[in-house]
Enzyme design. Structure first.
Site, PDB file in Angstrom:
ATOM      1  N   GLU A   1      20.321  73.761 -48.169  1.00 16.44           N
ATOM      2  CA  GLU A   1      21.114  73.075 -49.186  1.00 16.44           C
ATOM      3  C   GLU A   1      20.373  71.809 -49.576  1.00 16.44           C
ATOM      4  O   GLU A   1      20.037  70.989 -48.723  1.00 16.44           O
ATOM      5  CB  GLU A   1      22.512  72.717 -48.675  1.00 16.44           C
ATOM      6  CG  GLU A   1      23.345  72.057 -49.782  1.00 16.44           C
ATOM      7  CD  GLU A   1      24.742  71.624 -49.357  1.00 16.44           C
ATOM      8  OE1 GLU A   1      25.561  71.356 -50.250  1.00 16.44           O
ATOM      9  OE2 GLU A   1      25.003  71.540 -48.136  1.00 16.44           O
TER      10      GLU A   1
ATOM     11  N   GLU B   1      19.459  65.454 -47.319  1.00 12.88           N
ATOM     12  CA  GLU B   1      20.256  64.371 -47.908  1.00 12.88           C
ATOM     13  C   GLU B   1      19.490  63.066 -47.759  1.00 12.88           C
ATOM     14  O   GLU B   1      19.182  62.643 -46.650  1.00 12.88           O
ATOM     15  CB  GLU B   1      21.629  64.259 -47.250  1.00 12.88           C
ATOM     16  CG  GLU B   1      22.498  63.134 -47.784  1.00 12.88           C
ATOM     17  CD  GLU B   1      22.618  63.150 -49.299  1.00 12.88           C
ATOM     18  OE1 GLU B   1      22.247  62.122 -49.924  1.00 12.88           O
ATOM     19  OE2 GLU B   1      23.053  64.169 -49.848  1.00 12.88           O
TER      20      GLU B   1
ATOM     21  N   ASP C   1      22.973  66.019 -59.318  1.00 16.96           N
ATOM     22  CA  ASP C   1      22.990  64.968 -60.338  1.00 16.96           C
ATOM     23  C   ASP C   1      22.637  65.578 -61.691  1.00 16.96           C
ATOM     24  O   ASP C   1      21.578  66.206 -61.835  1.00 16.96           O
ATOM     25  CB  ASP C   1      21.970  63.894 -59.964  1.00 16.96           C
ATOM     26  CG  ASP C   1      22.086  62.632 -60.802  1.00 16.96           C
ATOM     27  OD1 ASP C   1      22.504  62.718 -61.974  1.00 16.96           O
ATOM     28  OD2 ASP C   1      21.741  61.547 -60.292  1.00 16.96           O
TER      29      ASP C   1
ATOM     30  N   LYS D   1      20.741  62.073 -69.614  1.00 17.70           N
ATOM     31  CA  LYS D   1      19.851  61.704 -70.713  1.00 17.70           C
ATOM     32  C   LYS D   1      18.747  62.742 -70.878  1.00 17.70           C
ATOM     33  O   LYS D   1      18.144  63.185 -69.909  1.00 17.70           O
ATOM     34  CB  LYS D   1      19.253  60.316 -70.460  1.00 17.70           C
ATOM     35  CG  LYS D   1      20.292  59.200 -70.466  1.00 17.70           C
ATOM     36  CD  LYS D   1      19.645  57.841 -70.254  1.00 17.70           C
ATOM     37  CE  LYS D   1      20.712  56.738 -70.273  1.00 17.70           C
ATOM     38  NZ  LYS D   1      20.125  55.392 -70.047  1.00 17.70           N
TER      39      LYS D   1
ATOM     40  N   ASP E   1      30.485  70.837 -61.708  1.00 16.93           N
ATOM     41  CA  ASP E   1      31.627  70.521 -62.568  1.00 16.93           C
ATOM     42  C   ASP E   1      31.153  70.087 -63.945  1.00 16.93           C
ATOM     43  O   ASP E   1      31.958  69.897 -64.853  1.00 16.93           O
ATOM     44  CB  ASP E   1      32.469  69.395 -61.939  1.00 16.93           C
ATOM     45  CG  ASP E   1      31.677  68.084 -61.873  1.00 16.93           C
ATOM     46  OD1 ASP E   1      30.543  68.117 -61.366  1.00 16.93           O
ATOM     47  OD2 ASP E   1      32.184  67.051 -62.343  1.00 16.93           O
TER      48      ASP E   1
ATOM     49  N   GLU F   1      33.247  68.156 -50.655  1.00 17.16           N
ATOM     50  CA  GLU F   1      34.222  67.085 -50.862  1.00 17.16           C
ATOM     51  C   GLU F   1      34.399  66.796 -52.352  1.00 17.16           C
ATOM     52  O   GLU F   1      35.526  66.622 -52.840  1.00 17.16           O
ATOM     53  CB  GLU F   1      33.780  65.799 -50.149  1.00 17.16           C
ATOM     54  CG  GLU F   1      33.909  65.829 -48.640  1.00 17.16           C
ATOM     55  CD  GLU F   1      32.680  66.362 -47.931  1.00 17.16           C
ATOM     56  OE1 GLU F   1      32.623  66.280 -46.693  1.00 17.16           O
ATOM     57  OE2 GLU F   1      31.774  66.890 -48.620  1.00 17.16           O
ATOM     58  N   TYR F   2      33.285  66.749 -53.047  1.00 18.71           N
ATOM     59  CA  TYR F   2      33.286  66.463 -54.483  1.00 18.71           C
ATOM     60  C   TYR F   2      34.059  67.537 -55.238  1.00 18.71           C
ATOM     61  O   TYR F   2      34.865  67.245 -56.131  1.00 18.71           O
ATOM     62  CB  TYR F   2      31.841  66.396 -54.962  1.00 18.71           C
ATOM     63  CG  TYR F   2      31.642  65.886 -56.365  1.00 18.71           C
ATOM     64  CD1 TYR F   2      31.419  64.536 -56.608  1.00 18.71           C
ATOM     65  CD2 TYR F   2      31.646  66.749 -57.457  1.00 18.71           C
ATOM     66  CE1 TYR F   2      31.209  64.053 -57.902  1.00 18.71           C
ATOM     67  CE2 TYR F   2      31.443  66.284 -58.743  1.00 18.71           C
ATOM     68  CZ  TYR F   2      31.225  64.939 -58.955  1.00 18.71           C
ATOM     69  OH  TYR F   2      31.030  64.475 -60.235  1.00 18.71           O
TER      70      TYR F   2
END
Length: 235
Positions: free
Chosen positions: A53, A78, A129, A133, A165, A215-216
């Protein structure tokens, strides 16, 4: 959103390293290239499928995946120690032998130096992320050159699983896959990717039953935001 730095973070992370030594990957060992082609051997049981991941956040997805599937081994990258600390806390009292964390920011092309070709069985990209832009498009984890890097690292028959999302990033990802298909076709080559699943509303689909949330993901789905899902097979 960048996580606020925890107070005494360095001390807390060192404490975690002492408690969970087998759940950390030694960055110096990785950067030396000694793990390339030998990642499976860093786990207690080396013969299991290996999944990565990229950007595990607070670790809900990767920890629950490792708990639910002891037949697999899992790696999680991470770069934010403040965030990774939360993931480590989830296994503090019950360490998992099939899960290891890489505490480091990695550029996508660096993956080719750290992993051997076809060393992984799958890659998870959860709520990456979006870099909204246009001039930052190359930084997106699903930029076409990054997708082709993942293809090098994943065995044929393996997969890339992507959840987001962000509808714009999801559309961008599908466009990048189409671009790859067209470029390979120009050279008379077979498309290296096969799209198996596209869902615009994951939680109201048949896939929701086995879906492990981050969680997000939990937070935004509770607000009514649709979750996009993509599963791509490596040919």
């Amino acid at each position: 959103m960048r996580q606020r730095r925890l107070k005494n973070l360095d001390e807390k992370m060192e404490e975690m390293r002492q408690i969970l030594p087998d759940n950390f990957i030694d960055n110096e060992l990785m950067e030396s290239g000694q793990l390339q082609g030998k990642w499976a051997q860093s786990f207690k049981e080396a013969g299991k499928p290996l999944f990565l991941e990229i950007g595990c956040g607070k670790g809900k997805f990767i920890v629950e995946s490792a708990q639910k599937h002891p037949e697999n081994n899992y790696l999680a990258i991470e770069g934010q120690a403040s965030v990774l600390h939360y993931a480590l806390r989830k296994i503090k009292d019950k360490p998992l032998a099939n899960l290891k964390f890489i505490s480091k920011y990695l550029l996508q092309d660096q993956l080719l130096s750290f992993f051997a070709k076809e060393e992984l069985d799958g890659i998870y990209l959860n709520f990456s992320d979006p870099w909204p832009k246009a001039r930052h498009a190359k930084r997106r984890l699903t930029y076409h050159k990054n997708l082709l890097i993942y293809r090098e690292l994943i065995k044929k028959g393996g997969f890339i699983q992507f959840k987001s999302d962000n509808d714009g990033l999801f559309d961008f990802t599908l466009e990048e896959l189409k671009l790859i298909e067209e470029e390979f076709a120009k050279d008379g080559k077979e498309n290296p990717f096969e799209i198996l699943k596209v869902e615009r509303d994951l939680h109201n689909s048949e896939l929701a039953v086995d879906n492990i949330m981050t969680e997000y993901e939990t937070k935004f789905s509770e607000r009514g935001k649709n979750i996009n899902y993509l599963l791509v097979k490596i040919r």
